[in-house]
Design an enzyme around this catalytic site. Sequence first.
Site, short mmCIF file in Angstrom:
data_model
loop_
_atom_site.label_atom_id
_atom_site.label_comp_id
_atom_site.label_asym_id
_atom_site.label_seq_id
_atom_site.Cartn_x
_atom_site.Cartn_y
_atom_site.Cartn_z
N ARG A 75 0.84 -1.18 0.00
CA ARG A 75 0.00 0.00 0.00
C ARG A 75 0.88 1.24 0.00
O ARG A 75 1.98 1.24 0.55
CB ARG A 75 -0.90 0.02 1.24
CG ARG A 75 -2.04 -0.97 1.17
CD ARG A 75 -2.97 -0.83 2.35
NE ARG A 75 -2.37 -1.25 3.59
CZ ARG A 75 -1.86 -0.45 4.50
NH1 ARG A 75 -1.88 0.86 4.33
NH2 ARG A 75 -1.31 -0.92 5.59
N LYS A 91 -9.58 -1.90 1.75
CA LYS A 91 -9.25 -0.74 2.58
C LYS A 91 -10.01 0.52 2.11
O LYS A 91 -10.45 1.32 2.93
CB LYS A 91 -7.75 -0.48 2.54
CG LYS A 91 -6.89 -1.67 2.92
CD LYS A 91 -7.11 -2.11 4.34
CE LYS A 91 -6.09 -3.16 4.75
NZ LYS A 91 -6.33 -3.66 6.11
N CYS A 110 0.65 -7.43 12.33
CA CYS A 110 0.92 -7.70 13.76
C CYS A 110 0.28 -9.02 14.17
O CYS A 110 0.09 -9.27 15.36
CB CYS A 110 0.36 -6.60 14.63
SG CYS A 110 1.40 -5.17 14.76
N ASP A 116 -9.58 -9.11 9.13
CA ASP A 116 -9.04 -7.78 8.83
C ASP A 116 -10.00 -6.63 9.14
O ASP A 116 -9.57 -5.60 9.63
CB ASP A 116 -8.62 -7.71 7.36
CG ASP A 116 -7.67 -6.56 7.07
OD1 ASP A 116 -6.81 -6.27 7.92
OD2 ASP A 116 -7.79 -5.93 6.00
N ARG A 121 1.79 -12.10 -0.48
CA ARG A 121 0.44 -12.34 0.05
C ARG A 121 -0.21 -13.60 -0.50
O ARG A 121 0.14 -14.06 -1.59
CB ARG A 121 -0.47 -11.16 -0.35
CG ARG A 121 -0.05 -9.81 0.20
CD ARG A 121 -0.39 -9.70 1.66
NE ARG A 121 0.01 -8.43 2.25
CZ ARG A 121 -0.71 -7.78 3.15
NH1 ARG A 121 -1.86 -8.26 3.56
NH2 ARG A 121 -0.27 -6.66 3.67
C1 OXD Z 1 -3.01 -4.23 5.83
C2 OXD Z 1 -3.62 -5.36 5.12
O1 OXD Z 1 -2.05 -3.65 5.35
O2 OXD Z 1 -4.54 -5.96 5.68
O3 OXD Z 1 -3.50 -3.90 6.92
O4 OXD Z 1 -3.23 -5.64 3.98
MN MN Z 2 -5.22 -4.91 7.45
#
Ligand code: OXD
Ligand code: MN
Length: 588
Positions: free
Chosen positions: A70, A207, A251, A276, A365
């Site tokens: 991102r 997001k 995390c 998420d 990913r």
């Molecule tokens: C993040 C994701 O960056 O879930 O939080 O990809």
């Molecule tokens: Mn995330």
Amino acid sequence: MSTSLSTLNAWVDEVANRTQPEDVVWCDGSDNEYKRFIQKMQEAGTLSALNSDTYPDCYLHLSDPSDVARVEHLTYVCTESEIEAGPNNNWMSPADGHAKIDALFDGAMRGRTMYVIPYCMGPIDSPYSRCGVEITDSAYVVANMKLMTRMGSAALQRIEREGTFVKGLHSTGDLDPDRRFIMHFPEELSIKSIGSGYGGNALLGKKCHALRIASYQAHTEGWLAEHMLIVGIESPEGETHYIACALPSACGKTNLAMLIPPESMSGWKIWTLGEDIAWLHLDDDGQLRAVNPESGYFGVVPGTNEDTNKNAFNMIKHDTIFTNVARTSDNEPWWENKKVGEPALDWQGRPYDPANGKAAHPNSRFTVAASNNPSYSELAEAPAGVPISAIVFGGRRKEVAPLVYQAKSWNHGVLVGAGVASETTSANIGEVGVVRRDPMAMKPFCGYNFADYWAHWLSFADRTETLPGIFHINWFRQDQDGKFLWPGFGENLRVLRWIIERCEGRIDAVETPIGFLPEADGINTDGLEASDDDMRALTTIDAAQWQVEMDAIGEYLESYGDRLPAALRAEQQRIATDLKAGSLEKAS
Ligand code: OXD
Ligand code: MN
């Protein structure tokens, strides 16, 4: 396929006129369509099949090496007034934002196919769900959206019924980082993203819609769109509590959401609802309920192995799209700390050479449907969502933050969330390992001014008397030699159990200025290597360190100026004063 909704047709025509695609395809979301896209990408060389014996229906996509995460510095919230976006966002006026990005979209899809993807965030028949349409010129995005959202005909029917939808326009453009922007126009419920094909920049349901636009919408409509996993924890007695937990990117949200109970807690079960994002609503009885707007996971791969997350390790052995991992000589995907196999080709497709760095990109990913998860909860499809017993905030802190503590009240809990800080990771571009404030783990994702967002959180206390307890966790405490003090992973269930017992009012705790901490024997450590000293370090606080921390939180909050809610400032001052008066501990 097209639509009976004239506003949708008009928007698709307008975008096609600007971007000039060769053809326009409306996606129906069927399994056959997904297979066609996979086939097409293989023919185009943008996707390759992995070992079909050991990884059936798994594929690898390698992104442009400049497009691996991102891009927060290129992400904008374009509201009429700058103060509404707040100091937590990059801002541009809607007029300037549209002008800048539309110029980049002019002719951007020439020679390409334009795909129209209707999607629904949340269970298809839930009143809490919201729909969107993404237009993109990337077949990779379409395939990912199929796994990550409820996309296609059913979503389109709902959009036609409701007449409203979030408009998301995406093009990979020329992938030049100088012509890359992710712009949000919350007042218009629209998103425009160009120049990246990666993750949160390109899968606009995630997001961009489910957090930035939805948080703005939630503020006006009285709910919350949060960067939280949702997990059900079933005790051996068969009672299930659901918790929603906000942790900054990378995390361990995925690991926590699909945790495997340790041997010492074998009667316990974990049910994953989301890993998420959570949308939280008060129901008619004042109970906070959560739905996961997504239907798939876009998770960080490195570190996933049989020991750290067996569920995830098995879940991604079939029907998975990998992005930017390495490959073994027998064409299996490979990543650092997989613990089996050796890399032959790295994430850029080059013969693996340690001199070039890691074999898999640290932010590589997997994309996988949630139903692949062995611990998938059937209630993930429940229109009413699940009742939330506890809200948990956390961060990656090698010092200061104890293993777990409980806020004393809702307002205090909002301060705990607002004060979240974490060491940065590779999920976003920028320096790794520096502590940054990441309130509610929403720093990159809140679509409006954090001060107004905290006021919105605080307002929930006026609307119900049955709000969940609020907690803070930190799995990442280290000793002076850099050794992690807590084993983490499955053992984290011991901490979740303490949280549940506190919610049920079944155990006592030690009251300190920062909140309630476990008593010496509060967290069961049977069979753990953690010594008494380690446990003491994990479950006590250092008053001097916390004075510094509280002052830092106070200074951060004050940067929001006059808009900072007085109740939040009062909480911070109360704790700072108590800490200065000495670290009083009393059992409660
Ligand atoms: C993040 C994701 O960056 O879930 O939080 O990809
Ligand atoms: Mn995330």
